[in-house]
Design a protein around this motif. Structure first.
Motif, PDB file in Angstrom:
ATOM      1  N   GLY A 137       0.888  -1.257   0.123  1.00  0.00           N
ATOM      2  CA  GLY A 137      -0.114   0.144  -0.182  1.00  0.00           C
ATOM      3  C   GLY A 137       0.717   1.204  -0.049  1.00  0.00           C
ATOM      4  N   HIS A 138       1.930   1.292   0.859  1.00  0.00           N
ATOM      5  CA  HIS A 138       2.803   2.459   0.656  1.00  0.00           C
ATOM      6  C   HIS A 138       3.695   2.448  -0.702  1.00  0.00           C
ATOM      7  CE1 HIS A 138       2.887   2.393   5.296  1.00  0.00           C
ATOM      8  NE2 HIS A 138       2.856   3.664   5.070  1.00  0.00           N
ATOM      9  N   ALA A 139       3.837   1.575  -1.259  1.00  0.00           N
ATOM     10  CA  ALA A 139       4.405   1.459  -2.404  1.00  0.00           C
ATOM     11  C   ALA A 139       3.570   2.093  -3.621  1.00  0.00           C
ATOM     12  CB  ALA A 139       4.793  -0.117  -2.973  1.00  0.00           C
ATOM     13  N   ALA A 140       2.172   1.797  -3.617  1.00  0.00           N
ATOM     14  CA  ALA A 140       1.090   2.246  -4.626  1.00  0.00           C
ATOM     15  C   ALA A 140       1.276   3.631  -4.344  1.00  0.00           C
ATOM     16  CB  ALA A 140      -0.224   1.508  -4.139  1.00  0.00           C
ATOM     17  N   ILE A 141       1.473   4.301  -3.211  1.00  0.00           N
ATOM     18  CA  ILE A 141       1.597   5.839  -3.276  1.00  0.00           C
ATOM     19  C   ILE A 141       2.798   6.313  -3.250  1.00  0.00           C
ATOM     20  CG2 ILE A 141      -0.672   5.900  -2.306  1.00  0.00           C
ATOM     21  CD1 ILE A 141       0.717   6.412   0.444  1.00  0.00           C
ATOM     22  N   VAL A 154      -3.129   3.842   2.754  1.00  0.00           N
ATOM     23  CA  VAL A 154      -2.669   2.468   2.952  1.00  0.00           C
ATOM     24  C   VAL A 154      -3.876   1.543   3.686  1.00  0.00           C
ATOM     25  CG1 VAL A 154      -0.779   1.383   4.126  1.00  0.00           C
ATOM     26  CG2 VAL A 154      -0.252   3.675   2.931  1.00  0.00           C
ATOM     27  N   GLU A 155      -4.205   2.237   4.731  1.00  0.00           N
ATOM     28  CA  GLU A 155      -5.470   1.425   5.391  1.00  0.00           C
ATOM     29  C   GLU A 155      -6.548   0.946   4.490  1.00  0.00           C
ATOM     30  OE1 GLU A 155      -7.527   2.453   9.715  1.00  0.00           O
ATOM     31  OE2 GLU A 155      -8.244   3.661   8.052  1.00  0.00           O
ATOM     32  N   ALA A 156      -6.993   1.860   3.780  1.00  0.00           N
ATOM     33  CA  ALA A 156      -7.930   1.297   2.562  1.00  0.00           C
ATOM     34  C   ALA A 156      -7.535   0.099   1.815  1.00  0.00           C
ATOM     35  CB  ALA A 156      -8.603   2.565   1.912  1.00  0.00           C
ATOM     36  N   PHE A 157      -6.330   0.488   1.238  1.00  0.00           N
ATOM     37  CA  PHE A 157      -5.599  -0.643   0.469  1.00  0.00           C
ATOM     38  C   PHE A 157      -5.528  -1.887   1.361  1.00  0.00           C
ATOM     39  CE2 PHE A 157      -1.920  -3.249  -1.008  1.00  0.00           C
ATOM     40  CZ  PHE A 157      -1.976  -2.949  -2.298  1.00  0.00           C
ATOM     41  N   VAL A 158      -5.162  -1.853   2.439  1.00  0.00           N
ATOM     42  CA  VAL A 158      -5.203  -3.238   3.256  1.00  0.00           C
ATOM     43  C   VAL A 158      -6.353  -3.935   3.357  1.00  0.00           C
ATOM     44  CG1 VAL A 158      -4.380  -4.515   5.367  1.00  0.00           C
ATOM     45  CG2 VAL A 158      -3.012  -2.552   4.044  1.00  0.00           C
ATOM     46  N   GLY A 159      -7.471  -2.996   3.810  1.00  0.00           N
ATOM     47  CA  GLY A 159      -8.913  -3.292   3.966  1.00  0.00           C
ATOM     48  C   GLY A 159      -9.515  -4.056   2.823  1.00  0.00           C
TER      49      GLY A 159
END
Length: 433
Positions: A33-37, A199-204
């Motif tokens: 998720g961090h990589a995506a941003i 990132v939270e939304a990505f993981v969720g």
């Protein structure tokens, strides 16, 4: 949970390899998720995924060994994972996260999966109850209040009411699933100070868990709701088990638990055939209710978090999941093998000299013009004599000058007592399996 009451399905949810495997997946998804941003290099996230350890017993042992140094399970886990991935990519593991981000998200994931198993077990139990209720819709028996003969009912009606309660428990489990299928990756006190909400939304999204506002931990009323659903399941199963225990008493003997070849009911008395499944269910339901009490006390934490809940939850969440699943499975087996004795049920109904028709007689006398108090006195007088002297209730009424014999045929008609059971079975038929 001790092996006696554990099941392979729930073991797979709550085992240490499963727990650390969930932690690992949360960490890897957070890195991605961090990589995506653009915060974590894409190549580093890919290396983390490719070199991530397999969560097996050996991995668990390495974490336990490291925890002897750190005295902190999540820190030991992170150290172990980072060491196996190696720097520089491994340094991005746990970036911006706090322990509860990982632990609470993974715990909610586990509770959601446990709920799925519990809902499946409740549906299987419900199917058995619905089928049994329909088979025995017209199996006449005595209804009892305070343990004393009351009025006629049917065994199918009794079971139908059980089924309706199990269906309500299944709905409670569904609501509990909704409550616990959540997650948080919002940092040390829940303010997203070191981790973006994206990132939270990505993981969720990846886990099928809903991000929620939280302090450092997910609020424990959700966990208490899960424990309540488990305890309610246990109490419902105990309600059925207690009734089946009473119906198996030697003096009653209207049903019997199955008894397989080679089984022994007593080490000393070869004749014994005890209601062991029903008694086991009764006992385990007490543990479930006790766990609920502990879970309710976990709701009140200091400030944005403490860990007074943590040690409790390591015991009560897996154990309540296991026990609720076990008691439903055990009760289904009991019911599948239950021996129902319609002749004995009818004999017991007839054993109280026809007194079970006292209310219809009372109402008939009132319809005939008597005051209710006078009618009650007439019926009670004859009823007490029938019981005390072992005489037939109807015969006594026929000999009573204050009773019109013409009303007795209808009052003593069993079909009249059971004519409206369709109202109950219509609700049973409305259950969606």
């Amino acid at each position: 949970m001790i092996p006696r009451y554990s099941t392979p399905e729930m073991d797979a949810v709550w085992s240490d390899p499963a727990r650390f495997g969930r932690w690992l997946e949360v960490e890897l998804l957070a890195t991605e998720g961090h990589a995506a941003i653009g915060i974590v290099p894409t190549e580093a996230a890919e290396i983390c995924r490719a070199k991530a350890p397999v969560s097996d017993e050996a991995f668990v042992e390495r974490i336990i060994e490291r925890e002897r140094v750190t005295d902190h399970d999540v820190a030991a886990f992170v150290d172990t994972v980072q060491a196996e991935i190696d720097d520089p990519a491994g340094s991005w593991i746990h970036y911006g996260l706090t322990s509860s981000d990982v632990g609470d998200t993974a715990l909610c994931w586990a509770m959601r999966d446990a709920c799925d198993l519990l809902i499946e077990a409740s549906t299987a139990l419900l199917e058995t109850l619905v089928d049994m209720a329909r088979v025995h819709r017209d199996t006449v028996m005595i209804g009892r209040t305070h343990g004393i003969h009351a009025e006629p009912t049917t065994f199918g009606t009794k079971v139908a009411l059980w089924a309706l309660q199990v269906d309500r428990d299944r709905e409670r489990l569904r609501q509990a699933r909704e409550a616990v299928a959540v997650m948080k990756l919002s940092g040390a006190v829940g303010t997203y100070s070191n981790i973006p909400p994206s990132v939270e939304a990505f993981v969720g999204d990846a886990l099928g868990l809903r991000p929620i506002a939280a302090t450092q931990v997910v609020a424990r009323d959700r966990h208490a709701q899960f424990l309540y659903a488990c305890a309610s399941v246990g109490s419902t199963c105990e309600m059925m088990a207690v009734e089946l225990r009473h119906l198996q008493r030697t003096e009653v003997r209207e049903v019997q638990e199955g008894f397989k070849p080679g089984q022994k009911g007593s080490s000393a008395m070869p004749h014994k055939r005890n209601p062991i499944s029903a008694e086991t269910i009764s006992g385990l339901s007490r543990v479930l209710r006790g766990n609920l009490s502990a879970g309710m006390q976990d709701i009140a934490l200091w400030h944005e978090r403490d860990i007074s809940h943590s040690s409790v939850e390591r015991v009560i969440l897996p154990d309540s999941s296991q026990l609720a699943f076990y008691v439903m499975r055990r009760l289904k087996r009991l019911l599948d093998g239950l021996v129902v004795m319609p002749e004995r049920m009818r004999a017991n109904l007839d054993a109280s000299y026809g007194l079970v028709f006292s209310q219809p007689v009372l109402l008939s006398l009132v319809q005939g013009g008597a005051t209710r108090d006078d009618a009650y006195r007439i019926v009670q007088r004859n009823a007490m004599r029938a019981w005390d002297e072992g005489l037939d209730f109807r015969t006594l009424l026929e000999a009573d000058d204050e009773v019109d014999d013409d009303v007795l045929d209808d009052a003593f008609d069993l079909r009249r007592s059971l004519a409206n059971l369709g109202q109950i079975f219509a609700q049973l038929d409305a259950i969606v399996i």
